[in-house]
Each structure stands twice: as C-alpha cells, then as structure tokens.
Design an enzyme around this catalytic site. Structure first.
Site, PDB file in Angstrom:
ATOM      1  CB  SER A   1     -65.426 -49.449 -19.747  1.00 28.03           C
ATOM      2  OG  SER A   1     -66.434 -48.497 -20.001  1.00 28.03           O
ATOM      3  CG  ASN A   2     -61.681 -48.909 -24.542  1.00 27.93           C
ATOM      4  OD1 ASN A   2     -61.129 -48.781 -23.452  1.00 27.93           O
ATOM      5  ND2 ASN A   2     -61.039 -49.295 -25.627  1.00 27.93           N
TER       6      ASN A   2
ATOM      7  CB  SER B   1     -63.556 -50.820  -8.783  1.00 28.66           C
ATOM      8  OG  SER B   1     -62.857 -50.259  -9.859  1.00 28.66           O
TER       9      SER B   1
ATOM     10  CD  GLN C   1     -56.479 -47.908  -9.379  1.00 28.78           C
ATOM     11  OE1 GLN C   1     -56.252 -48.870 -10.107  1.00 28.78           O
ATOM     12  NE2 GLN C   1     -56.771 -46.716  -9.851  1.00 28.78           N
ATOM     13  N   GLY C   2     -57.465 -49.075  -4.538  1.00 30.66           N
ATOM     14  CA  GLY C   2     -58.813 -49.356  -4.032  1.00 30.66           C
ATOM     15  C   GLY C   2     -59.809 -48.304  -4.492  1.00 30.66           C
TER      16      GLY C   2
ATOM     17  CD  GLU D   1     -55.602 -47.069 -13.735  1.00 28.54           C
ATOM     18  OE1 GLU D   1     -56.294 -46.260 -13.094  1.00 28.54           O
ATOM     19  OE2 GLU D   1     -55.864 -48.287 -13.799  1.00 28.54           O
TER      20      GLU D   1
END
Ligand SMILES: Cc1cc2nc3c(=O)[nH]c(=O)nc-3n(C[C@H](O)[C@H](O)[C@H](O)COP(=O)(O)OP(=O)(O)OC[C@H]3O[C@@H](n4cnc5c(N)ncnc54)[C@H](O)[C@@H]3O)c2cc1C
Length: 387
Positions: free
Chosen positions: A370-371, A132, A129-130, A247
C-alpha cells in the site's frame, strides 16, 4: 532460424523499426477477443493472445535472450507497452513472465530454470502469487502458512488471499513459514506449488464490479517435492523482496497512466471540453506527469537490464504511477458528466468508460504494497528519517 538468433535481432534493430514490427504484429495477430477492456480478462478469454505471443517468442520482453526472452532495451520495452496500449490489447496472465521468471533467473537452480522458464514462455504454466494472508498484508513477514519437511516433501497448511486470477492459475508460488523459533523474517521460505494437488482449494472473491478477479487459496496437507523450494531454506524473505522489486517496477510502468490519459483526451473531445482552458491546464499537468513517470521508468528498466539491484527507492515509482492513474481517472469522472455514472461504456466504446477506469484505478494504491506503507519505506530506507 532458432528462437535465440531470431531474438538477437532486436538488439540491432532501430527503435522505429521495432515499433513498426510490434504494431504490425499486434494488428495482424490480435485474436477476436475484447480490446480496451476495463476488466482483467480471464485466461479462458485471453489465452489466444498469450499463445500468439508464445508462438512469436514475445511473452517475456524483459528476460534475457538466453532464457527465451526478447532482451529488449528500456526504450524498446516502452515501445512494446505503448503499442499494446495504443491497440488496446488485453493484459495477459503475466505473473509468470513479470514476477516468477526474473526471480528464477536470479535465484533458481539450473534444473528449476530448465523446468519452469520454458513453460511460462509456452503458456503451459499460469502462475498466481501467494503472498498475502488474512493477517499478513502490509506486515507480510507475519505469514502463517506453514511448510514442514517430511522426508523429501514439504507438507503445506494454511491460507493465502487476494491471489489475482488464482482461478486461472495451475501453479502458485508461496511464502511459507519454515521456522517459528527465529525473527519472523528469518523463518520464511519460497515454495512452488502445483494447484491441481489434493488439498489445494481455490475460492474466488468478487470485487466492486462483481468480477471474480482474485481468490482465496487454502492448503490442507499439500505435499510438494523438496526441490520446489527456491533459494535456501529460510531465505524466502530475500526472494520476497527481490520479487516485490520486479513487481513494483512493473506496477510503476506508465502503461496504465498513459492509456488512461489517451482515454481522457478522447472523452474530453467527445463531451466538448477539450478546448476549455481550465481543462487544458489540468490535462497538461497530467500529461507532464506521465512524461516524468516515463523517464523514471526507463531508469529502472536500464538498472534491471544491467543486473543492478533495485533498491527501496523503487517505491517512489509505484506511488507516483498509482496516484497519477487515480488523478487521471478522477478527471475522467469530473468531465464525464452523466456518462461517468454509467456502468456500461458510453456509446459502447470501452475507451470512454469513465467509471470503469475509475474502478480499475482504485486498488492500484493498495496492491504491491500500500502507498502508506511504501511512504514509510521511503522515509526510513531512503530518506533515513526516524521510525
Ligand atoms: C486488486 C488486488 C490484487 C492483489 N493481488 C495479490 C496477489 O496476486 N497476491 C498476493 O499475495 N496479494 C495480492 N493482493 C494483496 C495486497 O498485496 C494487499 O492487499 C496489500 O499488501 C495490503 O495488505 P492488506 O490488504 O492486508 O491491508 P492491511 O495491511 O490490513 O492495511 C490496511 C490499511 O492500513 C494501512 N497500514 C497498514 N500498516 C500500516 C503502517 N505500518 N503505517 C501506515 N499505514 C498502514 C494500509 O496502508 C491500508 O490502508 C492484491 C490486492 C489487491 C487490492
């Protein structure tokens, strides 16, 4: 019997029959590779398991039968997860089956489906998976990797980072900037790139455990055919969000928390605290939270099976699962005493490896969004709170 008619069987099979079949299959076919591993195995190690699943037609439990999946109900998908965890089967390189496959089924052309889906099922294509980049993580729409159309080819330049098991993959899907003149979300496209092309460089990164689990990937004048674009030009943000939905359902699955809970139970018996009322109180809370998470997961799986869109609310499941997994791993550290500090498993039993579970649990609140950022999403998109 064709793959298609064989897979249709699961729809009429009772849940208990399916559990018995799944258990028997795993026990009879799991190769001689590590079980209960607290590290992601590389494809060079886990490949025999992928191939065993491929031969059986069990690489993609969630895909519809007509695309070569098992078309399993939510309950049977959970059973499949439970039986894998019970046995300690290794996690395969699953970005193709879990992320790209469902996206191509939804947005791909017939030619793309015919070209790529069978190769995911056979293990011929292993995907990375690209998304980030060094300056595009939480703010994913800031991606700067660029794709410029030159005749019938995209020419790609830029850098991706944190690509999980990118060193195992032979294909990567990327979000690339295809228009700089519009709002950032409106100028992104979703492109499929073979990793053996000239100009693609993969550099592994070691994590806290000195394990090369993710990679930087550099693109230097990499040329791919125009038809490797999924969806329309500049529609990549729609693909990105749909794929993140899949995801987040996957990361939100009770798999990690429930297997960690089983390990906590085992460790508690081993170190003699299982009957301690204070421990039992904490353990029961964790057990009930795992039960809640399991119920929540089933509701999302059913939505996906019925082709319903997954909304921003799916973030709750990712937050819940990752923080629950961390709480369970912290409890393992708390009761593990001196054994919790060991970098190698206590009594050589990977199930009793408190530090391994703890380290595995740390990044789950970061990847897949992120959470902190997902809490913002919930506040704005679900609770309608002011920004
Ligand atoms: C184990 C692992 C595997 C991964 N695998 C992949 C992969 O296969 N492919 C891929 O593309 N990416 C992958 N990632 C990257 C992951 O998606 C990013 O790390 C994540 O989106 C966060 O981005 P960042 O690391 O750039 O952190 P940043 O965005 O720089 O965030 C740093 C900190 O600031 C906080 N923060 C940022 N913005 C806000 C805000 N607006 N409000 C409040 N807090 C904020 C974040 O919560 C975080 O705590 C992986 C990451 C990990 C840890």
């Amino acid at each position: 019997m064709s793959l298609h008619s064989r897979n249709d069987i699961y729809a009429v099979m009772s849940d208990e029959e399916f559990r018995a079949q799944a258990r028997a299959f795993i026990e009879a076919n799991y190769p001689d590779i590590p079980r209960f591993s607290q590290k992601r195995l590389h494809f060079s190690q886990s490949k025999p398991w992928y191939m065993a699943l491929a031969r059986k037609g069990w690489v993609a439990p969630a895909w519809p039968v007509e695309h070569g999946g098992m078309g399993l109900s939510a309950t049977k998908q959970l059973i499949w997860i439970e039986e894998n965890e019970r046995f300690g089967a290794a996690r395969i390189n699953d970005i193709g089956p879990v992320m790209l496959g469902p996206l191509l089924i939804q947005f791909g052309t017939d030619a793309q489906k015919a070209q790529f889906l069978p190769k995911i099922l056979s293990g011929e294509h292993i995907w990375a998976q690209g998304y980030s980049e060094p300056n595009a993580g939480s703010d994913l729409a800031a991606v700067r990797t660029e794709a410029v159309l030159d005749g019938d080819e995209w020419v790609i330049n830029g850098q991706k980072t944190w690509a999980t098991l990118g060193n195992d993959a032979n294909w990567i899907f990327i979000l690339a900037r295809t228009d700089k003149s519009v709002k950032k979300q409106a100028g992104i496209s979703f492109i499929l790139v073979p990793m053996d092309l000239p100009g693609v460089t993969v550099r592994p990164i070691e994590n806290l455990e000195m394990h090369d689990e993710f990679c930087e990937v550099f693109f230097d004048d990499v040329r791919v055919p125009r038809e490797n674009l999924v969806g329309a030009v500049n529609q990549g943000w729609t693909m990105a969000k749909a794929l993140l939905g899949h995801e987040r359902v996957f990361i939100g699955a009770p798999r990690l928390s429930s297997s960690a809970l089983a390990r906590l139970d085992l460790l508690a018996r081993k170190v003699g605290v299982a009957d301690d009322p204070a421990f039992q109180d904490r353990f029961t809370r964790l057990r009930l939270d795992v039960a809640d998470l399991t119920a929540l997961f089933e509701t999302y799986i059913e939505k996906l099976r019925h082709g319903e869109a997954i909304g921003a609310d799916v973030s709750i499941m990712k937050i819940f699962q990752s923080e629950l997994y961390q709480r369970i791993s912290e409890e393992m550290m708390a009761i593990g005493g001196a054994t919790a500090a060991l970098l190698e498993p206590f009594e050589h039993d990977p199930r009793l490896h408190a530090a391994g579970t703890y380290l595995m649990a740390r990044p789950t609140t970061i990847f897949g969004g992120s959470n902190e950022v997902l809490r913002n999403v919930l506040a704005r998109m679900v609770l309608d709170l002011p920004a």
